[in-house]
Scaffold this active site. Structure first.
Site, PDB file in Angstrom:
ATOM      1  N   LYS A  13       0.631  -0.845   0.136  1.00  0.00           N
ATOM      2  CA  LYS A  13      -0.258   0.206  -0.146  1.00  0.00           C
ATOM      3  C   LYS A  13       0.945   1.067   0.208  1.00  0.00           C
ATOM      4  O   LYS A  13       0.728   2.622  -0.869  1.00  0.00           O
ATOM      5  CB  LYS A  13      -1.165   0.065   0.974  1.00  0.00           C
ATOM      6  CG  LYS A  13      -1.208  -0.661   1.548  1.00  0.00           C
ATOM      7  CD  LYS A  13      -3.029  -0.199   2.745  1.00  0.00           C
ATOM      8  CE  LYS A  13      -2.417  -0.948   4.232  1.00  0.00           C
ATOM      9  NZ  LYS A  13      -1.827  -1.935   4.559  1.00  0.00           N
ATOM     10  N   ARG A  88      -8.943   0.383   9.331  1.00  0.00           N
ATOM     11  CA  ARG A  88      -7.808  -0.767   9.425  1.00  0.00           C
ATOM     12  C   ARG A  88      -9.720  -1.574  10.371  1.00  0.00           C
ATOM     13  O   ARG A  88      -9.358  -2.724  10.108  1.00  0.00           O
ATOM     14  CB  ARG A  88      -7.314  -0.447  10.128  1.00  0.00           C
ATOM     15  CG  ARG A  88      -6.271  -0.587   9.268  1.00  0.00           C
ATOM     16  CD  ARG A  88      -4.727  -0.591  10.724  1.00  0.00           C
ATOM     17  NE  ARG A  88      -3.372  -0.936  10.480  1.00  0.00           N
ATOM     18  CZ  ARG A  88      -2.360  -0.697   9.911  1.00  0.00           C
ATOM     19  NH1 ARG A  88      -2.673   0.758   9.603  1.00  0.00           N
ATOM     20  NH2 ARG A  88      -1.340  -1.348   8.955  1.00  0.00           N
ATOM     21  N   ARG A 123      11.616  -5.749   4.736  1.00  0.00           N
ATOM     22  CA  ARG A 123      11.895  -4.367   4.071  1.00  0.00           C
ATOM     23  C   ARG A 123      12.839  -4.217   5.370  1.00  0.00           C
ATOM     24  O   ARG A 123      13.078  -4.613   6.651  1.00  0.00           O
ATOM     25  CB  ARG A 123       9.901  -4.362   4.886  1.00  0.00           C
ATOM     26  CG  ARG A 123       9.950  -2.935   4.990  1.00  0.00           C
ATOM     27  CD  ARG A 123       8.460  -2.281   5.327  1.00  0.00           C
ATOM     28  NE  ARG A 123       7.707  -2.695   6.175  1.00  0.00           N
ATOM     29  CZ  ARG A 123       6.433  -2.530   6.249  1.00  0.00           C
ATOM     30  NH1 ARG A 123       5.627  -2.422   5.351  1.00  0.00           N
ATOM     31  NH2 ARG A 123       5.821  -2.916   7.488  1.00  0.00           N
ATOM     32  N   ARG A 156      11.756  -2.088  10.928  1.00  0.00           N
ATOM     33  CA  ARG A 156      10.361  -1.926  12.118  1.00  0.00           C
ATOM     34  C   ARG A 156      10.372  -3.037  13.138  1.00  0.00           C
ATOM     35  O   ARG A 156      10.076  -4.178  13.019  1.00  0.00           O
ATOM     36  CB  ARG A 156       9.651  -1.314  11.312  1.00  0.00           C
ATOM     37  CG  ARG A 156       9.191  -0.527  10.506  1.00  0.00           C
ATOM     38  CD  ARG A 156       8.412  -0.342   9.691  1.00  0.00           C
ATOM     39  NE  ARG A 156       6.842  -0.754  10.643  1.00  0.00           N
ATOM     40  CZ  ARG A 156       5.502  -0.852   9.797  1.00  0.00           C
ATOM     41  NH1 ARG A 156       5.559   0.581   8.442  1.00  0.00           N
ATOM     42  NH2 ARG A 156       4.569  -1.088  10.481  1.00  0.00           N
ATOM     43  N   ARG A 167       0.664  -9.651  13.639  1.00  0.00           N
ATOM     44  CA  ARG A 167      -0.273  -8.650  12.525  1.00  0.00           C
ATOM     45  C   ARG A 167      -1.299  -8.830  11.691  1.00  0.00           C
ATOM     46  O   ARG A 167      -2.461  -8.692  11.232  1.00  0.00           O
ATOM     47  CB  ARG A 167       1.066  -7.509  11.865  1.00  0.00           C
ATOM     48  CG  ARG A 167       1.066  -6.565  13.175  1.00  0.00           C
ATOM     49  CD  ARG A 167       2.474  -5.785  12.307  1.00  0.00           C
ATOM     50  NE  ARG A 167       2.821  -4.726  11.170  1.00  0.00           N
ATOM     51  CZ  ARG A 167       3.151  -4.310  10.621  1.00  0.00           C
ATOM     52  NH1 ARG A 167       4.408  -5.258  10.601  1.00  0.00           N
ATOM     53  NH2 ARG A 167       3.260  -3.944   9.327  1.00  0.00           N
TER      54      ARG A 167
END
Ligand code: AMP
Length: 210
Positions: A13, A88, A123, A156, A167
């Site tokens: 996204k 969300r 990531r 992160r 998550r």
């Protein structure tokens, strides 16, 4: 144009939001980035959100709804915006409706869980400006430093393997029902989010222009 980008964490996204933002000349609003910025600045909201975020849980609805209401009232949102990571939950989507904000399209970037797990673990994000990279798919031309601002690239906290699983389960339970919410409103566009960034972008643009 008022757009929502839906999809699991790591569906891409953020990358698509950046591309669309430039193309359509409207801002991207990422609640995750706003919260991380607040945390870096040590604000009360940031500190309140930290424990939820680190555990891979959602920050309470009232906190994020307050953030988004304040942000959307700013001048740069007058001609439209792209929401990345909000709403969300169904109550968050209802809150947008109650604010009188009429969304044009919700574009859902659909990616299988196994692909997400691989993506999130590779990531890297810039600790200074929040730009996102991937060790295999989108490496920085400057190695461990951000191409845009030279900041250090870090993992992160919520991209650790155990938190990624949490998550994803939160996503399936609390965020996926939004697909039905926007489908019912005739605003849902589903795009397969696997393949190269350019291929996915082409499909996202097709959905935006449909
Ligand atoms: P993101 O960068 O969008 O993956 O967001 C990182 C984290 O920030 C999430 O795992 C949540 O803890 C929190 N967060 C961001 N946006 C929201 C939202 N709309 N509702 C609840 N929590 C959020």
């Amino acid at each position: 144009m008022k757009l929502i980008l839906l999809g699991a964490p790591g569906a891409g996204k953020g990358t698509q939001a950046e591309i669309l933002s430039e193309r359509l000349n409207i801002p991207t609003i990422s609640t995750g980035n706003i919260i991380r910025e607040a945390l870096k600045n040590g604000t009360e909201m940031g500190l309140k959100a930290k424990s939820f975020m680190d555990a891979g849980q959602l920050v309470p609805d009232d906190v994020v709804i307050g953030i988004i209401e304040e942000r959307l009232a700013k001048d740069d949102c007058k001609n439209g915006f792209i929401l990345d990571g909000f709403p969300r939950t169904v109550p968050q989507a209802e809150a947008l409706d109650q604010m009188g904000i009429i969304i044009d399209k919700a574009i859902d970037i659909d990616v299988a869980d196994e692909v997400i797990e691989k993506r999130l673990s590779g990531r890297r994000v810039c600790e200074k400006c929040g730009a996102s990279y991937h060790i295999d798919n989108k490496p920085s031309a400057k190695g461990d430093l951000c191409e845009k601002c030279g900041g250090a690239l870090v993992i992160r906290k919520d991209d650790r393997p155990e938190t990624i699983k949490q998550r994803l389960s939160v996503y399936h339970e609390q965020t996926e029902p939004l697909e039905g919410y926007y489908k019912k409103a005739g605003k849902l566009y589903v795009v397969k989010g696997e393949g190269s960034v350019a291929e996915i972008t082409a499909k996202v643009i097709e959905a935006v222009e449909a």
